[in-house]
Design an enzyme around this catalytic site. Structure first.
Site, PDB file in Angstrom:
ATOM      1  CG  ASP A  12      -2.141   0.869   1.060  1.00 20.92           C
ATOM      2  OD1 ASP A  12      -2.808   1.148   2.069  1.00 20.92           O
ATOM      3  OD2 ASP A  12      -2.391   1.304  -0.083  1.00 20.92           O
ATOM      4  CB  VAL A  17       0.570   5.021  -8.195  1.00 26.08           C
ATOM      5  CG1 VAL A  17       0.618   6.407  -8.835  1.00 26.08           C
ATOM      6  CG2 VAL A  17      -0.851   4.685  -7.743  1.00 26.08           C
ATOM      7  CE  LYS A  32       0.942  -7.387  -7.428  1.00 26.60           C
ATOM      8  NZ  LYS A  32       1.405  -6.364  -6.477  1.00 26.60           N
TER       9      LYS A  32
HETATM   10  N1  ATP Z   1       1.330   9.205  -6.222  1.00 23.06           N
HETATM   11  C1  ATP Z   1       0.079   8.906  -5.820  1.00 23.06           C
HETATM   12  N2  ATP Z   1      -0.910   9.834  -5.960  1.00 23.06           N
HETATM   13  C2  ATP Z   1      -2.162   9.565  -5.558  1.00 23.06           C
HETATM   14  N3  ATP Z   1      -2.560   8.388  -4.992  1.00 23.06           N
HETATM   15  C3  ATP Z   1      -1.600   7.439  -4.831  1.00 23.06           C
HETATM   16  C4  ATP Z   1      -0.245   7.640  -5.232  1.00 23.06           C
HETATM   17  N4  ATP Z   1       0.467   6.513  -4.930  1.00 23.06           N
HETATM   18  C5  ATP Z   1      -0.409   5.655  -4.373  1.00 23.06           C
HETATM   19  N5  ATP Z   1      -1.646   6.190  -4.318  1.00 23.06           N
HETATM   20  C6  ATP Z   1      -2.866   5.548  -3.783  1.00 23.06           C
HETATM   21  O1  ATP Z   1      -2.514   4.824  -2.595  1.00 23.06           O
HETATM   22  C7  ATP Z   1      -3.134   3.512  -2.612  1.00 23.06           C
HETATM   23  C8  ATP Z   1      -2.047   2.439  -2.648  1.00 23.06           C
HETATM   24  O2  ATP Z   1      -1.250   2.625  -3.812  1.00 23.06           O
HETATM   25  P1  ATP Z   1      -0.740   1.364  -4.651  1.00 23.06           P
HETATM   26  O3  ATP Z   1      -1.871   0.518  -5.094  1.00 23.06           O
HETATM   27  O4  ATP Z   1       0.185   1.886  -5.691  1.00 23.06           O
HETATM   28  O5  ATP Z   1       0.084   0.590  -3.499  1.00 23.06           O
HETATM   29  P2  ATP Z   1       0.952  -0.726  -3.664  1.00 23.06           P
HETATM   30  O6  ATP Z   1       2.228  -0.519  -2.923  1.00 23.06           O
HETATM   31  O7  ATP Z   1       1.054  -1.086  -5.100  1.00 23.06           O
HETATM   32  O8  ATP Z   1       0.043  -1.818  -2.906  1.00 23.06           O
HETATM   33  P3  ATP Z   1       0.149  -3.431  -3.025  1.00 23.06           P
HETATM   34  O9  ATP Z   1       1.203  -3.829  -2.033  1.00 23.06           O
HETATM   35  O10 ATP Z   1      -1.231  -3.900  -2.654  1.00 23.06           O
HETATM   36  O11 ATP Z   1       0.513  -3.772  -4.436  1.00 23.06           O
HETATM   37  C9  ATP Z   1      -4.031   3.490  -3.859  1.00 23.06           C
HETATM   38  O12 ATP Z   1      -5.333   3.933  -3.481  1.00 23.06           O
HETATM   39  C10 ATP Z   1      -3.412   4.527  -4.768  1.00 23.06           C
HETATM   40  O13 ATP Z   1      -4.352   5.123  -5.670  1.00 23.06           O
HETATM   41 MG    MG Z   2       0.431  -2.753  -6.164  1.00 21.71          MG
END
Ligand code: ATP
Ligand code: MG
Ligand code: DNN
Length: 226
Positions: A12, A17, A32
């Site tokens: 998270d 992103v 992925k």
């Molecule tokens: N730069 C950003 N701007 C706006 N929202 C963001 C940004 N980065 C992450 N988020 C938001 O934060 C949340 C988590 O981001 P993301 O899905 O990229 O996490 P993750 O590390 O890929 O999680 P996972 O471990 O489940 O794969 C999502 O709701 C995403 O839209």
């Molecule tokens: Mg992710």
């Protein structure tokens, strides 16, 4: 070669992103390997949220309906290579696989180049009880980018992720920060971690293909990924 693994200081944190942004910046394919918290829809075989739940994980994070791959496809239109495993429970891959009664298949990166690979959660997440993500990254030998926050707590989280990756022989390419600017935290991590700062992606509102592409062009240099 422009092939990178995206890991993070935890789940998270913003890996998907950033991975979408980098995929667009490099004109890459995205993969992925293991997606948890979504299921294949019985009717059309497309990934969807866990039936009967909102797919939220214990942190309350709900992945996009089709998982990370669907998000990257929607944000970039990039080629997305099918996951090796899609597991229903929004948990660590090792546990989600056990609960699904399946074995995680051999995870061999596709030949695509450029390529952005997103791991599940943080650097030491177990793919199986015998194989941590950092061990898999070391086996692949593909440069690893750590996605990290910028605020309080990130110094230890990021240095710990770096130390874990290096201790297991995973090649570290650099750190990509997500969040508001914090020059001293970023400089401290760069100095103590002896690691390259690739850039900082602000939290975007709205988060759209256009705002993400513009932010990547503004805050990252493609030459750092050549
Ligand atoms: N730069 C950003 N701007 C706006 N929202 C963001 C940004 N980065 C992450 N988020 C938001 O934060 C949340 C988590 O981001 P993301 O899905 O990229 O996490 P993750 O590390 O890929 O999680 P996972 O471990 O489940 O794969 C999502 O709701 C995403 O839209
Ligand atoms: Mg992710
Ligand atoms: C379900 C969640 N959103 C991620 N896809 C998987 C996160 C695994 C984290 C394991 C852990 O570090 O405790």
């Amino acid at each position: 070669m422009a092939r990178f693994v995206i890991t993070g200081t935890g789940t998270d944190i913003g890996k998907t992103v950033f991975a979408a942004g980098l995929t667009g910046l490099l004109g890459a394919s995205y993969w992925k390997p293991v997606q948890t918290g979504v299921v294949l829809n019985p009717s059309d075989g497309r990934a969807a949220l866990v039936q009967g739940t909102d797919g939220a994980d214990a942190k309350g994070y709900v992945p996009p309906p089709g998982g990370d791959s669907a998000f990257v496809r929607a944000m970039t239109g990039a080629p997305v290579i099918p996951e090796a495993a899609i597991l229903p429970d929004p948990l660590s891959p090792h546990r989600a696989a056990e609960l699904a009664g399946v074995a995680i298949p051999e995870l061999t990166p596709p030949d695509a180049d450029p390529l952005v690979i997103e791991g599940a959660g943080g650097a030491l997440v177990p793919v199986t009880r015998d194989l941590l993500s950092a061990d898999l990254f070391a086996r692949w030998g593909i440069p690893v980018i750590v996605v990290a926050a910028t605020g309080l707590g990130t110094i230890s989280h990021t240095l710990s992720a770096l130390e874990s990756l290096r201790a297991r022989g995973a090649p570290v390419h650099g750190v990509a920060f997500v969040g508001e600017d914090d020059p001293d935290n970023i400089a401290t991590i760069a100095a103590i971690g002896c690691v390259r700062v690739l850039g900082r992606l602000p939290r975007l509102d709205p988060l759209t293909p256009e705002t993400l592409a513009a932010a990547m062009r503004r805050h990252f240099d493609p030459a750092d990924f050549a």
